[in-house]
Scaffold this motif. Sequence first.
Motif, PDB file in Angstrom:
ATOM      1  N   ALA A 282      33.170  44.896  43.689  1.00 49.55           N
ATOM      2  CA  ALA A 282      31.955  44.584  42.935  1.00 49.55           C
ATOM      3  C   ALA A 282      31.930  45.469  41.706  1.00 49.55           C
ATOM      4  CB  ALA A 282      30.714  44.820  43.790  1.00 49.55           C
ATOM      5  N   ASP A 283      32.083  44.865  40.531  1.00 48.82           N
ATOM      6  CA  ASP A 283      32.122  45.588  39.269  1.00 48.82           C
ATOM      7  C   ASP A 283      30.903  45.204  38.446  1.00 48.82           C
ATOM      8  OD1 ASP A 283      32.656  46.808  36.879  1.00 48.82           O
ATOM      9  OD2 ASP A 283      34.699  46.040  36.677  1.00 48.82           O
ATOM     10  N   THR A 284      29.980  46.147  38.313  1.00 53.03           N
ATOM     11  CA  THR A 284      28.768  45.910  37.526  1.00 53.03           C
ATOM     12  C   THR A 284      28.723  46.859  36.335  1.00 53.03           C
ATOM     13  OG1 THR A 284      27.516  47.393  38.990  1.00 53.03           O
ATOM     14  CG2 THR A 284      27.489  45.035  39.505  1.00 53.03           C
TER      15      THR A 284
ATOM     16  N   ASP B 202      30.957  41.238  38.147  1.00 47.43           N
ATOM     17  CA  ASP B 202      32.210  40.623  38.599  1.00 47.43           C
ATOM     18  C   ASP B 202      32.386  40.958  40.080  1.00 47.43           C
ATOM     19  OD1 ASP B 202      34.773  39.745  39.099  1.00 47.43           O
ATOM     20  OD2 ASP B 202      35.633  40.568  37.268  1.00 47.43           O
ATOM     21  N   HIS B 203      32.377  39.925  40.936  1.00 50.78           N
ATOM     22  CA  HIS B 203      32.515  40.106  42.383  1.00 50.78           C
ATOM     23  C   HIS B 203      33.749  39.353  42.869  1.00 50.78           C
ATOM     24  CE1 HIS B 203      28.445  41.869  42.849  1.00 50.78           C
ATOM     25  NE2 HIS B 203      28.132  41.030  41.859  1.00 50.78           N
TER      26      HIS B 203
ATOM     27  N   TYR C 139      42.280  33.328  51.826  1.00 49.13           N
ATOM     28  CA  TYR C 139      41.079  33.045  51.044  1.00 49.13           C
ATOM     29  C   TYR C 139      41.011  33.978  49.844  1.00 49.13           C
ATOM     30  CZ  TYR C 139      36.210  32.314  49.777  1.00 49.13           C
ATOM     31  OH  TYR C 139      35.063  32.014  49.101  1.00 49.13           O
ATOM     32  N   PHE C 140      40.699  33.402  48.654  1.00 54.25           N
ATOM     33  CA  PHE C 140      40.575  34.170  47.426  1.00 54.25           C
ATOM     34  C   PHE C 140      39.351  33.660  46.669  1.00 54.25           C
ATOM     35  CE2 PHE C 140      44.989  33.711  48.577  1.00 54.25           C
ATOM     36  CZ  PHE C 140      45.486  35.008  48.514  1.00 54.25           C
ATOM     37  N   SER C 141      38.550  34.587  46.130  1.00 50.57           N
ATOM     38  CA  SER C 141      37.363  34.152  45.395  1.00 50.57           C
ATOM     39  C   SER C 141      36.999  35.176  44.330  1.00 50.57           C
ATOM     40  CB  SER C 141      36.174  33.966  46.342  1.00 50.57           C
ATOM     41  OG  SER C 141      35.745  35.212  46.865  1.00 50.57           O
ATOM     42  N   ARG C 142      36.334  34.670  43.281  1.00 53.26           N
ATOM     43  CA  ARG C 142      35.803  35.512  42.215  1.00 53.26           C
ATOM     44  C   ARG C 142      34.550  34.860  41.678  1.00 53.26           C
ATOM     45  NH1 ARG C 142      38.816  37.219  36.502  1.00 53.26           N
ATOM     46  NH2 ARG C 142      37.244  38.741  35.835  1.00 53.26           N
TER      47      ARG C 142
ATOM     48  N   LEU D 233      36.223  31.768  34.602  1.00 53.30           N
ATOM     49  CA  LEU D 233      36.908  32.782  35.396  1.00 53.30           C
ATOM     50  C   LEU D 233      36.617  32.659  36.886  1.00 53.30           C
ATOM     51  CD1 LEU D 233      36.349  35.935  33.126  1.00 53.30           C
ATOM     52  CD2 LEU D 233      38.377  34.465  33.245  1.00 53.30           C
ATOM     53  N   ASN D 234      35.632  31.859  37.280  1.00 49.46           N
ATOM     54  CA  ASN D 234      35.249  31.749  38.687  1.00 49.46           C
ATOM     55  C   ASN D 234      36.252  30.896  39.462  1.00 49.46           C
ATOM     56  OD1 ASN D 234      33.005  33.225  38.015  1.00 49.46           O
ATOM     57  ND2 ASN D 234      31.633  31.452  37.901  1.00 49.46           N
TER      58      ASN D 234
END
Length: 487
Positions: A108-110, A117-118, A126-129, A136-137
């Motif tokens: 988790a980049d805030t 950006d999580h 499994y991969f997620s953004r 970018l999601n």
Amino acid sequence: MFSRHLIRLASASLLLAFVPARGDESNLWPFFVRHTDPTTGTATAEGLGPLLFARARPGEEQQGLRPVYMTTRTAEVTEGNILYPFFTWRQQADYRTFSFFQLVNTRADTTDAAHPDHRFDVWPFYFSRQTDDPALNYRALFPLVGEIRQRFGRDRLSFVVFPLYLQTEKGGRQVTHAPWPFLRFIAGDGHTGFGFWPLYGQSARAGDYEHRFWLWPLGFKSVTNLADPEPEVKLGLLPFYSRDTGPGYIRENYAWPFFGYTHRTAPYRYDERRYLWPLLVQGRGDDRVVNRWAPLYTHSVIKGTDKTWLLWPLYRHQRWDADGVAQEKNQVLFFLWWSLEQRSLAHPAAAPAHKTHLWPLFSSWDNGAGQRQVQALSPLEVFFPGNPTVRQLWTPLFALYRYDRKSADTVRHALLWNAVTWQRTATTREFHLGPLASVQTDTRQQRLALGSGLIGLRRKPGERTWRLFLFDFPTAAASKADQATTP
């Protein structure tokens, strides 16, 4: 979670509950040993032998239970692990990560509060953004369906019931596999191509490159930099023949890969002959020499790095310069004997720094400026030379003996995980046999104690007679009183 907080509380108490009143150490081994480094002020404490530990120095605190758990805290960052390297995490004001053996990862980049950006991965399934930028999601459930962006060296990867369908994209070049790896179609931004692996494949881009293969990997031809006056060409009819050519060089192999030569004139001069590669190789050129008669003897000098093998892999010697330091490394059987010497190129007369491992018996360090350390046993340091977590969590478990010299006047010995310690500084001397007996000498007094102060003798400077004392345990209050009343 409860156990983690319990360990944290217990380890922190090592530093807070006991303060050495006289000297730099309190020794109630195996329950508690606390030591303060007189040169740096770093306070370290251990309990239950080497298992429970804590360390405090300016700007940083560490605590944990070896080899299970450790946390490191500074004003900005908290890092921790459980059963390292399985569970690790890092926390700061605007950035958090967690990992299970690099297989389950969260981030988790805030840093930019307006654009958080999580990310969450469960390898390889499994991969997620999730960000505020739809471009970018992504979410991907491998091998069923999904899309991944800006990862794995590609701008985009998408798949459906892999290996039935996979498409990758980088720099406008799209490669579609249906199914992977047998059928391949290339398109986009001037790229074209088709492949039916392993029988035949081709791809090209006008003015850029042309690639072909047949009966992969037996036959191939690759031409790159087509716009240059002399393109680079790679041709292979394995195992009979292969050739690489380009501006200023040619490399040919016969009965690949056993016999061949290399002739290069640019950007440097170099000629090499290969016989029964990789056993016999002879090369000469600008700033490079290769004499290989493997496995008996190999000597090479490449870009200033001088390397010698004798009876590979029995002995290896290497010399090179980097960042203003001349370095020399010697190894026997890779790790059985390992030594590194470093000398300053700007100050060649200065004492060198050393690091030596005789696996698994001992490791020694010498920074060349008066600081030295020795530990026996030491089975892990040679394998994890740059890993501070292993050094804190695992290395002390094997420390039957430790020697630590901060300067010519400050030396400490520890035996059996601090069961027996002896230390001297410019003004003090201390010896501890666990809680059974201790001898301390400083500018204020000489003190002999049994039972950590249950009974003992002491005398002040200038006095000839020893005075008996009872129940004089090392407490913070006593320490302050002594300092206030001692002239």
